[in-house]
Design an enzyme around this catalytic site. Structure first.
Site, PDB file in Angstrom:
ATOM      1  N   ASP A  72       0.816  -1.207   0.000  1.00 14.71           N
ATOM      2  CA  ASP A  72       0.000   0.000   0.000  1.00 14.71           C
ATOM      3  C   ASP A  72       0.856   1.266   0.000  1.00 14.71           C
ATOM      4  OD1 ASP A  72      -1.410  -1.967   2.341  1.00 14.71           O
ATOM      5  OD2 ASP A  72      -2.663  -1.354   0.657  1.00 14.71           O
ATOM      6  N   HIS A  73       0.205   2.341  -0.357  1.00 11.67           N
ATOM      7  CA  HIS A  73       0.718   3.680  -0.102  1.00 11.67           C
ATOM      8  C   HIS A  73      -0.183   4.323   0.959  1.00 11.67           C
ATOM      9  CE1 HIS A  73       3.637   4.102  -3.474  1.00 11.67           C
ATOM     10  NE2 HIS A  73       2.905   3.118  -3.964  1.00 11.67           N
ATOM     11  N   PRO A  74       0.329   5.301   1.700  1.00 16.03           N
ATOM     12  CA  PRO A  74      -0.448   5.900   2.801  1.00 16.03           C
ATOM     13  C   PRO A  74      -1.496   6.899   2.288  1.00 16.03           C
ATOM     14  CG  PRO A  74       1.702   6.918   2.684  1.00 16.03           C
ATOM     15  CD  PRO A  74       1.705   5.822   1.655  1.00 16.03           C
ATOM     16  N   MET A  75      -2.641   6.409   1.889  1.00 11.93           N
ATOM     17  CA  MET A  75      -3.666   7.265   1.281  1.00 11.93           C
ATOM     18  C   MET A  75      -4.271   8.266   2.259  1.00 11.93           C
ATOM     19  SD  MET A  75      -5.682   4.880  -1.458  1.00 11.93           S
ATOM     20  CE  MET A  75      -6.419   3.791  -0.236  1.00 11.93           C
ATOM     21  N   LEU A  80       1.165  10.450  -0.874  1.00 12.00           N
ATOM     22  CA  LEU A  80       1.284   9.000  -1.032  1.00 12.00           C
ATOM     23  C   LEU A  80       2.732   8.545  -1.180  1.00 12.00           C
ATOM     24  CD1 LEU A  80      -1.374   8.688  -3.880  1.00 12.00           C
ATOM     25  CD2 LEU A  80      -1.720   7.907  -1.542  1.00 12.00           C
TER      26      LEU A  80
END
Length: 205
Positions: A72-75, A80
């Site tokens: 994941d990316h930190p949405m 991001l």
């Protein structure tokens, strides 16, 4: 195909393997990337699979160019970008965000026994693929898949059962995937030739 063995996984050229474990008779296809994952006995992935933070049961069949457990990316943050969590790559006085990486590793995908993950399929983190299930080529799986179910599409939805419920239940009870290597060899002709009902009748499922 190389002769597989119970002692050392067969890693084809250009694989990138980090913090992962492998059972007996495992094969990892050319150019595949495997991180933070476990492969059960007899499971394999074909060329250029990308597998992260995944627990893979025995006899899993994973086709080429699959992506399982994509990170994941930190949405929820203002950006991001990598600089938030791979910060040491950008500044000498910054550290990586260890908590973010720990969170990524905790979101495991689970692939059951005797499963087939088709070419180019994507399976999201925290998704479980039940024993005997089939994921069609190009599918994007965002929800758990029941045992012996065939799913396809974006997002993946059930197409049909691989076997009727009572047959699937009997296969689950038989748990042939726990048989010894010698017992599998002794039953090889029956695996190849018997109809599923006859196989279950003979082996007590």
């Amino acid at each position: 195909m190389p002769r597989l063995n119970e002692h050392t996984p067969c890693l084809h050229p250009d694989c990138d393997v980090v913090d992962s474990t492998f059972g007996r008779f495992v094969e990892i296809g050319r150019g595949s990337r495997v991180a933070g994952s476990e492969f059960g006995d007899y499971s394999y992935c074909d060329r250029y699979a990308d597998i992260a933070n995944t627990t893979i049961g025995k006899f899993a069949n994973i086709a080429s160019f699959t992506r399982i457990g994509p990170t994941d990316h930190p949405m929820h943050r203002a950006s991001l970008h990598h600089f938030l969590y791979r910060s040491a790559d950008y500044w000498d006085d910054a550290e990586a965000d260890a908590a973010f990486f720990d969170h990524r590793r905790s979101r495991r995908a689970v692939i059951g026994y005797d499963t087939w993950i088709g070419h180019g399929a994507i399976i999201r983190p925290e998704v479980t693929i039940g024993h005997g299930a089939v994921v069609a080529a190009g599918a994007v799986v965002t929800k758990d898949v029941a045992p012996y179910m065939i799913v396809a599409g974006i997002p993946a939805t059930p197409l049909r059962e691989r076997f009727p419920g009572p047959i699937a239940d009997r296969l689950m009870a038989l748990a042939w995937w726990d048989w010894s290597h010698d017992r599998l060899r002794a039953a090889l002709h029956d695996f190849r030739s018997l109809a599923i009902e006859a196989f279950l009748e003979k082996y007590g499922g």
